[in-house]
Write a protein that holds these residues in place. Structure first.
Motif, PDB file in Angstrom:
ATOM      1  N   PHE A  93       0.861  -1.175   0.000  1.00  4.65           N
ATOM      2  CA  PHE A  93       0.000   0.000   0.000  1.00  4.65           C
ATOM      3  C   PHE A  93       0.906   1.236   0.000  1.00  4.65           C
ATOM      4  CE2 PHE A  93      -2.217  -3.497   1.925  1.00  4.65           C
ATOM      5  CZ  PHE A  93      -3.507  -3.419   1.436  1.00  4.65           C
ATOM      6  N   LYS A  94       0.296   2.420  -0.056  1.00  9.51           N
ATOM      7  CA  LYS A  94       1.071   3.665  -0.021  1.00  9.51           C
ATOM      8  C   LYS A  94       0.485   4.596   1.040  1.00  9.51           C
ATOM      9  CE  LYS A  94       3.995   3.570  -3.719  1.00  9.51           C
ATOM     10  NZ  LYS A  94       5.407   3.948  -3.763  1.00  9.51           N
ATOM     11  N   ALA A  95       1.336   5.031   1.953  1.00  8.98           N
ATOM     12  CA  ALA A  95       0.971   6.099   2.872  1.00  8.98           C
ATOM     13  C   ALA A  95       1.476   7.412   2.284  1.00  8.98           C
ATOM     14  CB  ALA A  95       1.583   5.857   4.244  1.00  8.98           C
ATOM     15  N   GLU A  96       0.778   8.489   2.591  1.00  8.28           N
ATOM     16  CA  GLU A  96       1.185   9.797   2.107  1.00  8.28           C
ATOM     17  C   GLU A  96       1.123  10.819   3.239  1.00  8.28           C
ATOM     18  OE1 GLU A  96      -0.260   9.620  -2.577  1.00  8.28           O
ATOM     19  OE2 GLU A  96      -1.451  10.738  -1.111  1.00  8.28           O
ATOM     20  N   ARG A  97       2.009  11.792   3.159  1.00 12.45           N
ATOM     21  CA  ARG A  97       1.958  12.899   4.121  1.00 12.45           C
ATOM     22  C   ARG A  97       2.505  14.148   3.448  1.00 12.45           C
ATOM     23  NH1 ARG A  97       2.800  13.065  10.573  1.00 12.45           N
ATOM     24  NH2 ARG A  97       2.740  15.319  10.804  1.00 12.45           N
ATOM     25  N   LEU A  98       1.765  15.253   3.602  1.00  8.52           N
ATOM     26  CA  LEU A  98       2.225  16.528   3.076  1.00  8.52           C
ATOM     27  C   LEU A  98       3.298  17.066   4.021  1.00  8.52           C
ATOM     28  CD1 LEU A  98       1.524  18.350   0.649  1.00  8.52           C
ATOM     29  CD2 LEU A  98       0.035  19.659   2.195  1.00  8.52           C
ATOM     30  N   MET A  99       4.494  17.304   3.483  1.00  2.52           N
ATOM     31  CA  MET A  99       5.630  17.723   4.308  1.00  2.52           C
ATOM     32  C   MET A  99       6.378  18.870   3.646  1.00  2.52           C
ATOM     33  SD  MET A  99       7.459  14.118   5.394  1.00  2.52           S
ATOM     34  CE  MET A  99       7.065  13.327   6.967  1.00  2.52           C
ATOM     35  N   ASP A 100       6.816  19.824   4.462  1.00  2.20           N
ATOM     36  CA  ASP A 100       7.824  20.751   3.968  1.00  2.20           C
ATOM     37  C   ASP A 100       9.195  20.184   4.335  1.00  2.20           C
ATOM     38  OD1 ASP A 100       8.292  21.384   6.673  1.00  2.20           O
ATOM     39  OD2 ASP A 100       7.207  23.277   6.568  1.00  2.20           O
ATOM     40  N   LEU A 101      10.239  20.891   3.978  1.00  2.00           N
ATOM     41  CA  LEU A 101      11.575  20.357   4.203  1.00  2.00           C
ATOM     42  C   LEU A 101      11.857  20.137   5.685  1.00  2.00           C
ATOM     43  CD1 LEU A 101      14.348  19.491   3.168  1.00  2.00           C
ATOM     44  CD2 LEU A 101      15.032  21.914   3.186  1.00  2.00           C
ATOM     45  N   GLU A 102      11.391  21.043   6.526  1.00  2.00           N
ATOM     46  CA  GLU A 102      11.643  20.887   7.963  1.00  2.00           C
ATOM     47  C   GLU A 102      10.937  19.648   8.514  1.00  2.00           C
ATOM     48  OE1 GLU A 102      13.834  22.456   9.907  1.00  2.00           O
ATOM     49  OE2 GLU A 102      14.454  23.316   7.977  1.00  2.00           O
ATOM     50  N   ASP A 103       9.718  19.376   8.041  1.00  2.00           N
ATOM     51  CA  ASP A 103       9.010  18.156   8.442  1.00  2.00           C
ATOM     52  C   ASP A 103       9.811  16.925   8.022  1.00  2.00           C
ATOM     53  OD1 ASP A 103       6.849  19.654   9.392  1.00  2.00           O
ATOM     54  OD2 ASP A 103       5.848  19.605   7.434  1.00  2.00           O
ATOM     55  N   TYR A 104      10.310  16.975   6.802  1.00  6.35           N
ATOM     56  CA  TYR A 104      11.056  15.846   6.249  1.00  6.35           C
ATOM     57  C   TYR A 104      12.322  15.589   7.062  1.00  6.35           C
ATOM     58  CZ  TYR A 104      13.471  13.091   2.608  1.00  6.35           C
ATOM     59  OH  TYR A 104      14.141  12.114   1.905  1.00  6.35           O
ATOM     60  N   LEU A 105      13.024  16.644   7.410  1.00  6.84           N
ATOM     61  CA  LEU A 105      14.230  16.482   8.223  1.00  6.84           C
ATOM     62  C   LEU A 105      13.881  15.997   9.625  1.00  6.84           C
ATOM     63  CD1 LEU A 105      16.223  19.656   7.107  1.00  6.84           C
ATOM     64  CD2 LEU A 105      16.630  17.278   6.415  1.00  6.84           C
TER      65      LEU A 105
END
Length: 264
Positions: free
Chosen positions: A196-208
């Protein structure tokens, strides 16, 4: 070990980890005979428990890390329970359920930490026979773009690898080789992994922040090693572009699922 690592980063984990797709839970629930009680093991900050609460009459969500549970959203039909790493039979009945009282056991991104023979004994004790279901899944490296992903893979597979836990290879393998002594659920001829695929809207700070929430990052930090150096962060900034603005980040999810049958 897992409890100690995640105790230190409960807030970061809660803020940065993906929520799981509705399709995953629809599939699991379609294979579950009744929906009275679910046990979410290694619940962390409750990502899976929240979804289960909308389907099951009651959810018991357990974790060995109180630091994680402190950030789990409170819901009327979810009982969060701090448990010892090794529960006795009496503790299992007291803290989770009586024998054959559970319809579904879920484990989200945690089973690679477990002592599997001990855990499976507990699962077979609490699941209703023959239709009780165990569903365990992991997710692997996030997908943003070719440029960002190539930097992450170097960070994950090269820089972080010396600090991996012993169970991390089970995740890399998508739980394919994990011992899973359960029967295929109705309508399936194997126990997975199903993707399956999970998704999350992230900016760079979220990603880090997500990257810093890993156990390998915390282990390295405890040894005085900063894996996300200024140089690596700058690489991510250049690859991300768009001033670090939000992007949809995808996480491949790999599910093993089976029913207890009449196993002893």
């Amino acid at each position: 070990m897992a409890s100690d690592l995640f105790q230190k980063q409960g807030k970061v984990y809660w803020k940065s980890r993906p929520y799981y797709p509705e399709e995953l839970f629809q599939f699991i629930v379609s294979k579950t005979a009744s929906h009275h009680l679910a046990w979410d093991v290694g619940t962390g900050s409750g990502q899976a428990a929240i979804a289960l609460a909308g389907i099951f009459k009651n959810v018991v969500a357990t974790d060995t890390s109180q630091g994680q549970l402190d950030f789990a959203p409170k819901l009327p039909n979810v009982r969060y329970q701090h448990t010892p790493p090794n529960m006795s039979a009496a503790e299992l009945e007291q803290l989770v359920s009586e024998q054959a009282g559970v319809d579904l056991v879920t484990v989200a991104q945690a089973m690679h930490w477990f002592d599997l023979p001990s855990f499976y004994r507990q699962v077979k004790y609490v699941l209703k026979k023959p239709h009780g279901v165990l569903a365990a899944w992991c997710y692997t490296t996030p997908e943003v773009s070719d440029n960002v992903d190539s930097i992450f893979k170097r960070h994950y597979f090269v820089d972080s690898r010396p600090y991996w836990s012993s169970g991390r290879n089970r995740v890399v393998d998508h739980y394919r080789s994990i011992d899973f002594p359960f029967e295929p659920v109705d309508g399936c001829d194997h126990t997975g992994p199903f993707e399956f695929k999970a998704e999350r809207l992230m900016d760079l700070e979220d990603y880090l922040a997500y990257t810093r929430s890993s156990s390998a990052y915390q282990t390295a930090l405890d040894k005085g090693v900063e894996l996300l150096t200024d140089e690596v962060v700058e690489e991510f900034k250049q690859a991300w572009g768009d001033g670090g603005n939000c992007k949809m980040v995808k996480f491949p999810v790999h599910l093993r699922i089976g029913k207890v049958g009449n196993l002893n």
